[in-house]
Design a protein around this motif. Structure first.
Motif, PDB file in Angstrom:
ATOM      1  N   ARG A  75       0.807  -1.227   0.000  1.00 33.06           N
ATOM      2  CA  ARG A  75       0.000   0.000   0.000  1.00 33.06           C
ATOM      3  C   ARG A  75       0.839   1.276   0.000  1.00 33.06           C
ATOM      4  O   ARG A  75       0.296   2.377   0.022  1.00 33.06           O
ATOM      5  N   HIS A  76       2.142   1.130   0.054  1.00 32.08           N
ATOM      6  CA  HIS A  76       3.060   2.272   0.004  1.00 32.08           C
ATOM      7  C   HIS A  76       2.816   3.263   1.139  1.00 32.08           C
ATOM      8  O   HIS A  76       2.912   4.475   0.959  1.00 32.08           O
ATOM      9  N   ASN A  77       2.484   2.731   2.317  1.00 31.48           N
ATOM     10  CA  ASN A  77       2.392   3.573   3.507  1.00 31.48           C
ATOM     11  C   ASN A  77       2.859   2.771   4.720  1.00 31.48           C
ATOM     12  O   ASN A  77       3.365   1.651   4.567  1.00 31.48           O
ATOM     13  N   LEU A  78       2.706   3.328   5.918  1.00 32.32           N
ATOM     14  CA  LEU A  78       3.234   2.702   7.129  1.00 32.32           C
ATOM     15  C   LEU A  78       2.154   2.165   8.050  1.00 32.32           C
ATOM     16  O   LEU A  78       2.441   1.759   9.175  1.00 32.32           O
ATOM     17  N   THR A  79       0.928   2.142   7.609  1.00 34.39           N
ATOM     18  CA  THR A  79      -0.162   1.715   8.479  1.00 34.39           C
ATOM     19  C   THR A  79      -0.148   0.199   8.667  1.00 34.39           C
ATOM     20  O   THR A  79       0.411  -0.544   7.851  1.00 34.39           O
ATOM     21  N   VAL A  80      -0.787  -0.257   9.754  1.00 36.63           N
ATOM     22  CA  VAL A  80      -0.899  -1.692  10.035  1.00 36.63           C
ATOM     23  C   VAL A  80      -2.350  -2.007  10.391  1.00 36.63           C
ATOM     24  O   VAL A  80      -3.130  -1.107  10.729  1.00 36.63           O
ATOM     25  N   PRO A  81      -2.760  -3.278  10.329  1.00 35.91           N
ATOM     26  CA  PRO A  81      -4.142  -3.638  10.679  1.00 35.91           C
ATOM     27  C   PRO A  81      -4.454  -3.355  12.152  1.00 35.91           C
ATOM     28  O   PRO A  81      -3.558  -3.298  13.000  1.00 35.91           O
ATOM     29  N   VAL A  82      -5.722  -3.200  12.438  1.00 38.07           N
ATOM     30  CA  VAL A  82      -6.175  -3.022  13.821  1.00 38.07           C
ATOM     31  C   VAL A  82      -5.752  -4.238  14.634  1.00 38.07           C
ATOM     32  O   VAL A  82      -5.846  -5.373  14.186  1.00 38.07           O
ATOM     33  N   GLY A  83      -5.269  -3.976  15.831  1.00 40.10           N
ATOM     34  CA  GLY A  83      -4.789  -5.050  16.691  1.00 40.10           C
ATOM     35  C   GLY A  83      -3.290  -5.214  16.655  1.00 40.10           C
ATOM     36  O   GLY A  83      -2.709  -5.876  17.516  1.00 40.10           O
ATOM     37  N   LEU A  84      -2.642  -4.611  15.655  1.00 35.88           N
ATOM     38  CA  LEU A  84      -1.191  -4.709  15.541  1.00 35.88           C
ATOM     39  C   LEU A  84      -0.504  -3.361  15.733  1.00 35.88           C
ATOM     40  O   LEU A  84       0.680  -3.221  15.420  1.00 35.88           O
ATOM     41  N   GLY A  85      -1.245  -2.382  16.221  1.00 35.68           N
ATOM     42  CA  GLY A  85      -0.654  -1.073  16.439  1.00 35.68           C
ATOM     43  C   GLY A  85      -1.550  -0.200  17.283  1.00 35.68           C
ATOM     44  O   GLY A  85      -2.500  -0.681  17.915  1.00 35.68           O
ATOM     45  N   ILE A  86      -1.264   1.099  17.291  1.00 38.91           N
ATOM     46  CA  ILE A  86      -2.041   2.062  18.065  1.00 38.91           C
ATOM     47  C   ILE A  86      -2.412   3.240  17.166  1.00 38.91           C
ATOM     48  O   ILE A  86      -1.770   3.475  16.138  1.00 38.91           O
ATOM     49  N   PRO A  87      -3.472   3.984  17.516  1.00 40.36           N
ATOM     50  CA  PRO A  87      -3.881   5.112  16.674  1.00 40.36           C
ATOM     51  C   PRO A  87      -2.807   6.193  16.593  1.00 40.36           C
ATOM     52  O   PRO A  87      -2.135   6.495  17.573  1.00 40.36           O
ATOM     53  N   GLY A  88      -2.661   6.743  15.402  1.00 40.18           N
ATOM     54  CA  GLY A  88      -1.702   7.822  15.188  1.00 40.18           C
ATOM     55  C   GLY A  88      -2.348   8.963  14.440  1.00 40.18           C
ATOM     56  O   GLY A  88      -3.539   9.245  14.608  1.00 40.18           O
ATOM     57  N   ARG A  89      -1.595   9.621  13.601  1.00 40.07           N
ATOM     58  CA  ARG A  89      -2.083  10.785  12.868  1.00 40.07           C
ATOM     59  C   ARG A  89      -3.191  10.381  11.915  1.00 40.07           C
ATOM     60  O   ARG A  89      -3.173   9.297  11.322  1.00 40.07           O
ATOM     61  N   ASP A  90      -4.162  11.267  11.774  1.00 34.04           N
ATOM     62  CA  ASP A  90      -5.306  11.087  10.872  1.00 34.04           C
ATOM     63  C   ASP A  90      -6.127   9.851  11.205  1.00 34.04           C
ATOM     64  O   ASP A  90      -6.817   9.305  10.338  1.00 34.04           O
ATOM     65  N   GLY A  91      -6.032   9.391  12.452  1.00 31.53           N
ATOM     66  CA  GLY A  91      -6.819   8.239  12.869  1.00 31.53           C
ATOM     67  C   GLY A  91      -6.323   6.911  12.339  1.00 31.53           C
ATOM     68  O   GLY A  91      -6.977   5.881  12.529  1.00 31.53           O
ATOM     69  N   GLN A  92      -5.170   6.894  11.670  1.00 27.56           N
ATOM     70  CA  GLN A  92      -4.615   5.664  11.137  1.00 27.56           C
ATOM     71  C   GLN A  92      -3.946   4.844  12.252  1.00 27.56           C
ATOM     72  O   GLN A  92      -3.560   5.375  13.291  1.00 27.56           O
ATOM     73  N   ILE A  93      -3.794   3.533  12.020  1.00 28.27           N
ATOM     74  CA  ILE A  93      -3.141   2.644  12.981  1.00 28.27           C
ATOM     75  C   ILE A  93      -1.697   2.430  12.545  1.00 28.27           C
ATOM     76  O   ILE A  93      -1.421   2.079  11.391  1.00 28.27           O
ATOM     77  N   TYR A  94      -0.783   2.636  13.499  1.00 27.47           N
ATOM     78  CA  TYR A  94       0.645   2.476  13.214  1.00 27.47           C
ATOM     79  C   TYR A  94       1.273   1.532  14.242  1.00 27.47           C
ATOM     80  O   TYR A  94       0.851   1.475  15.393  1.00 27.47           O
TER      81      TYR A  94
END
Length: 477
Positions: free
Chosen positions: A53-72
């Motif tokens: 996906r050419h970004n740094l996000t991860v699925p829910v459950g494998l990270g915590i909320p970050g900028r713009d509500g995305q999971i990192y």
């Protein structure tokens, strides 16, 4: 003193390459079919996201909320970056085999910690020679690290510790060589150590202190510390991009002096995590330190200072135990230096190292065919508290690992791996909902998914073990 053998560059290179190849083959023969820990799955998910996906996000459950509500991912960037080529390869393979990307990526990613650990084995021997060991002593210490400590266990995981162990050992070796080029490389290693895990920040200042005590010019002596500082800045920028907070380094670092007594006792002596139980060979490192202190006092001091630093840092946080870890996971990065000091032992002490290394192998060996988390899941379902697992001798994982491994193998015989791995799932703490805890945890067990008989994989594993043992036996002097 250096023996005449240690001055032979060909013998040194042969020893290092032989140890890395031999142990690497054995580690690869026992690769797991996937990743169990949330840490590892999260770091791999970052690499998958970069590729797919050419970004740094991860699925829910494998990270915590970050900028713009995305999971990192709240874990560490270097291993994710290094895994990108692996995921790219897995992407091609997954299309050819018609298998989900994550399954192939998780299987291939297991190669990374195996290679990291095999390289660290070679560095244990090289550090040993810099301490004044003979070639035989260096080989003995390196094999003790490879097969008699928790290094063998974590070579099968995707935690950050195998990579950090390699970087710490590399930094130690480079400053022991002590030329301008290796000092610059040590600074780069110190930078990478911070990106591998924030506790790697200890490496740069320790290397600089050693160089300055060795009367290196100040402009060179401070370079490793500067490298560590640059690593911290890069990590902070990475945090800023994801969370808008440069100080968000993953799990909260809540330091407390009140946690120190329990942490120290737990990491050193507790039945559930104590280094003396899961890495018994380090007991003779005390004798090795005394021996090294006679001829290489500053080198022995550097190794000991890193051990004390990692021990003190991790003992001062409430989660000193590392969750569902096998033994003192947080102390793995300082084991190469400790084991290198045992290379100086002779006579009965050297025999003691061999016996203790073999004992360590017996303690850690069940994890070669099972996920050690199986016992923790069983205890959790029985209502056994984590505190009991850490402190109760009767509940100690090392006493129950063989039984848990046999039950995992027994369950695996009644499972259809094609059904278990038909879709992606997140790590589970219960056995019934976990696919990982119901398979033989070796790569060839899941070959039926791609229509390859297990017998082919078993034959390959036996060939790799045989080849690895042959290489190690050939590295004799």
């Amino acid at each position: 003193m250096y023996s005449p053998q240690t001055t032979n560059n060909f013998s040194v290179q042969r020893l290092a390459w032989g140890l890395a190849l031999g142990t690497g083959l054995i580690y690869l023969a026992f690769l797991p079919p996937g990743i169990y820990s949330i840490d590892g799955n999260s770091m791999l998910a970052v690499a998958e996201s970069v590729v797919a996906r050419h970004n740094l996000t991860v699925p829910v459950g494998l990270g915590i909320p970050g900028r713009d509500g995305q999971i990192y991912s709240s874990w560490y960037p270097l291993q994710s970056l290094l895994a990108v080529p692996v995921v790219m390869t897995a992407s091609i393979a997954s299309h050819l085999l018609d298998v989900p990307l994550h399954f192939v990526a998780a299987a291939l990613a297991g190669v990374m910690p195996a290679i990291f650990t095999a390289a660290t084995v070679a560095l244990v021997a090289l550090i040993s020679l810099k301490l004044g060991s003979t070639l035989q002593g260096a080989r003995r210490a390196a094999l003790g690290f490879a097969l008699g400590t928790i290094a063998m266990v974590y070579a099968r995981t995707f935690y950050a510790e195998p990579l950090l162990s390699l970087l710490v050992a590399t930094g130690i070796y480079l400053v022991f060589v002590r030329c301008n080029r290796t000092i610059l490389l040590a600074a780069l290693v110190a930078l990478f150590a911070v990106l591998a895990k924030p506790t790697g920040i200890l490496l740069g200042p320790a290397l600089s202190a050693y160089l300055l005590l060795k009367k290196a010019p100040i402009r060179f002596g401070v370079i490793p510390a500067v490298g560590g500082g640059l690593g911290l800045l890069l990590y902070s920028f990475y945090n800023l991009l994801r969370f808008g907070n440069p100080l968000n380094f993953g799990p909260p670092w809540v330091f407390s002096l009140s946690a120190l007594p329990q942490g120290l006792t737990g990491l050193l002596f507790s039945p559930g995590r104590g280094i003396i139980w899961y890495c018994p060979a380090v007991l003779v490192a005390i004798l090795g330190f005394r021996q090294a202190g006679k001829t290489k006092p500053l080198e022995a001091l550097l190794i000991s200072a890193l051990f004390v630093g990692f021990l003190g840092l991790h003992s001062s946080v409430p989660y000193w135990h590392g969750g569902w870890s096998w033994g003192p996971r947080y102390l793995l990065p300082v084991l190469p230096g400790l084991m290198a000091m045992t290379s100086l032992l002779e006579g009965k002490a050297a025999k003691g190292l061999v016996y203790l290394s073999f004992l360590g192998f017996l303690i850690n060996a069940p994890t070669l065919v099972s996920f050690y988390e199986r016992y923790y899941a069983e205890a959790n379902e029985k209502g056994i508290s984590d505190n009991e697992l850490y402190w109760s001798p009767a509940r100690a994982p090392l006493l129950h690992a063989w039984g848990a491994a046999s039950r995992e193998v027994r369950d695996a015989r009644n499972q259809d791996v094609r059904e278990l791995f038909s879709k992606r799932s997140t790590p589970s703490e219960t056995i019934a909902s976990s696919r990982a805890l119901r398979v033989v945890a070796v790569w060839w067990w899941v070959l039926p998914i791609v229509h390859i008989p297990r017998s082919v994989g078993i034959a390959c594993s036996l060939a790799m073990v045989s080849w690895g043992c042959w290489v190690l036996l050939r590295v004799r002097f």
